[in-house]
Write a protein that holds these residues in place. Structure first.
Motif, PDB file in Angstrom:
ATOM      1  N   ALA A   1       0.838  -1.209   0.000  1.00  0.00           N
ATOM      2  CA  ALA A   1       0.000   0.000   0.000  1.00  0.00           C
ATOM      3  C   ALA A   1       0.869   1.253   0.000  1.00  0.00           C
ATOM      4  CB  ALA A   1      -0.932   0.000   1.205  1.00  0.00           C
ATOM      5  N   ALA A   2       1.917   1.258   0.817  1.00  0.00           N
ATOM      6  CA  ALA A   2       2.811   2.426   0.866  1.00  0.00           C
ATOM      7  C   ALA A   2       3.461   2.677  -0.493  1.00  0.00           C
ATOM      8  CB  ALA A   2       3.886   2.204   1.932  1.00  0.00           C
TER       9      ALA A   2
ATOM     10  N   GLU B   1      -7.112   2.619  -6.361  1.00  0.00           N
ATOM     11  CA  GLU B   1      -8.297   1.904  -5.885  1.00  0.00           C
ATOM     12  C   GLU B   1      -8.315   0.479  -6.430  1.00  0.00           C
ATOM     13  OE1 GLU B   1     -13.136   2.722  -5.978  1.00  0.00           O
ATOM     14  OE2 GLU B   1     -11.734   4.287  -6.581  1.00  0.00           O
ATOM     15  N   HIS B   2      -7.981   0.336  -7.711  1.00  0.00           N
ATOM     16  CA  HIS B   2      -7.997  -0.987  -8.342  1.00  0.00           C
ATOM     17  C   HIS B   2      -6.907  -1.886  -7.763  1.00  0.00           C
ATOM     18  CE1 HIS B   2      -8.313  -4.086 -11.411  1.00  0.00           C
ATOM     19  NE2 HIS B   2      -7.011  -3.980 -11.609  1.00  0.00           N
ATOM     20  N   LYS B   3      -5.697  -1.364  -7.624  1.00  0.00           N
ATOM     21  CA  LYS B   3      -4.587  -2.171  -7.126  1.00  0.00           C
ATOM     22  C   LYS B   3      -4.846  -2.658  -5.705  1.00  0.00           C
ATOM     23  CE  LYS B   3      -0.766  -0.411  -9.935  1.00  0.00           C
ATOM     24  NZ  LYS B   3      -0.411  -1.757 -10.473  1.00  0.00           N
ATOM     25  N   VAL B   4      -5.332  -1.767  -4.855  1.00  0.00           N
ATOM     26  CA  VAL B   4      -5.603  -2.146  -3.468  1.00  0.00           C
ATOM     27  C   VAL B   4      -6.745  -3.157  -3.398  1.00  0.00           C
ATOM     28  CG1 VAL B   4      -6.447  -1.282  -1.251  1.00  0.00           C
ATOM     29  CG2 VAL B   4      -4.689  -0.016  -2.487  1.00  0.00           C
ATOM     30  N   GLY B   5      -7.798  -2.921  -4.174  1.00  0.00           N
ATOM     31  CA  GLY B   5      -8.927  -3.841  -4.178  1.00  0.00           C
ATOM     32  C   GLY B   5      -8.561  -5.215  -4.703  1.00  0.00           C
TER      33      GLY B   5
ATOM     34  N   VAL C   1      -9.187  -4.478   2.285  1.00  0.00           N
ATOM     35  CA  VAL C   1     -10.584  -4.205   1.900  1.00  0.00           C
ATOM     36  C   VAL C   1     -11.028  -2.864   2.474  1.00  0.00           C
ATOM     37  CG1 VAL C   1     -12.980  -4.949   2.146  1.00  0.00           C
ATOM     38  CG2 VAL C   1     -11.211  -6.637   1.664  1.00  0.00           C
ATOM     39  N   LEU C   2     -10.688  -2.624   3.748  1.00  0.00           N
ATOM     40  CA  LEU C   2     -11.018  -1.351   4.383  1.00  0.00           C
ATOM     41  C   LEU C   2     -10.322  -0.191   3.672  1.00  0.00           C
ATOM     42  CD1 LEU C   2     -12.291   0.309   6.675  1.00  0.00           C
ATOM     43  CD2 LEU C   2     -10.307  -0.295   8.097  1.00  0.00           C
ATOM     44  N   LEU C   3      -9.067  -0.377   3.322  1.00  0.00           N
ATOM     45  CA  LEU C   3      -8.318   0.669   2.623  1.00  0.00           C
ATOM     46  C   LEU C   3      -8.928   0.949   1.254  1.00  0.00           C
ATOM     47  CD1 LEU C   3      -5.868   2.546   2.722  1.00  0.00           C
ATOM     48  CD2 LEU C   3      -4.499   0.677   1.749  1.00  0.00           C
TER      49      LEU C   3
END
Length: 204
Positions: free
Chosen positions: A27-28, A48-52, A91-93
């Motif tokens: 994430a960082a 948003e896409h990468k984290v999801g 998911v929260l992020l």
């Protein structure tokens, strides 16, 4: 020593805190790329896409632990809880990126999007199912809930299915990638329906 035995020995040598310590690094890195122009012309959407997607991959990883143990002899049970907690974090992020960076906390617009784009509702439902799992992912809850803890944590099946469905629906047109993820989720859940083989009785 067989390959599964070697993998299991390596897994036992890694404490769970290592997974928690490493969890924020992807994430960082993605946030850094977003702020420095490394995610293209639409950095928020890309972030948003990468984290999801990473969150979905982690959910699938947690779902794969039991089949790996049953059918391949690879035992990752000691790290399953850590994988689940990290998955919830992502998911929260993913949700917070949408609420804060994408929608700027404009609640009227958020409400309109919830009505117009039902894949968001599907994603929200997946997140809601994960909340009690994250809250009870500690030793105290395991002792307090007893056998109910295992039943409660089967909610992850629904959360994974909804997460996969969320990915399929938000993809425009027929996209192979979300279909593959959905097929993997269904396959891993299907493996749980395979009856356990009874041990052969010793011959006289």
């Amino acid at each position: 020593m067989t390959l599964p035995d070697r993998i299991n020995a390596a897994v036992r040598a890694v404490p769970s805190w290592v997974l928690y310590a490493l969890a924020p690094l992807p994430a960082a890195w993605w946030f850094y790329l977003g702020f420095t122009g490394g995610l293209g012309v639409e950095p928020i959407s890309a972030l948003e896409h990468k984290v999801g997607l990473f969150a979905l991959q982690l959910l699938i990883a947690g779902l794969a632990v039991t089949p790996l143990r049953r059918f391949a002899g690879v035992n990752l049970i000691r790290h399953r809880r850590a994988i689940g907690v990290v998955a919830f974090f992502y998911v929260l992020l993913h949700l917070l990126i949408w609420l804060v960076l994408d929608m700027s906390l404009l609640w009227s617009q958020i409400a309109a999007d919830l009505v117009k784009r039902w894949y968001i509702i599907v994603g929200m439902a997946s997140f809601v199912l994960l909340i009690p799992l994250a809250v009870t992912s500690n030793n105290w809850s395991v002792r307090k809930l007893g056998s109910t803890w295992r039943t409660l944590h089967k909610l992850v099946y629904g959360a994974c299915l909804l997460g996969g469905l969320h990915f399929v629906i938000l993809s425009k047109g027929f996209q192979l990638e979300p279909m593959v993820y959905m097929a993997i989720i269904v396959g891993l859940l299907g493996l749980r329906l395979v009856p356990k083989r009874r041990p052969m009785m010793a011959r006289a």
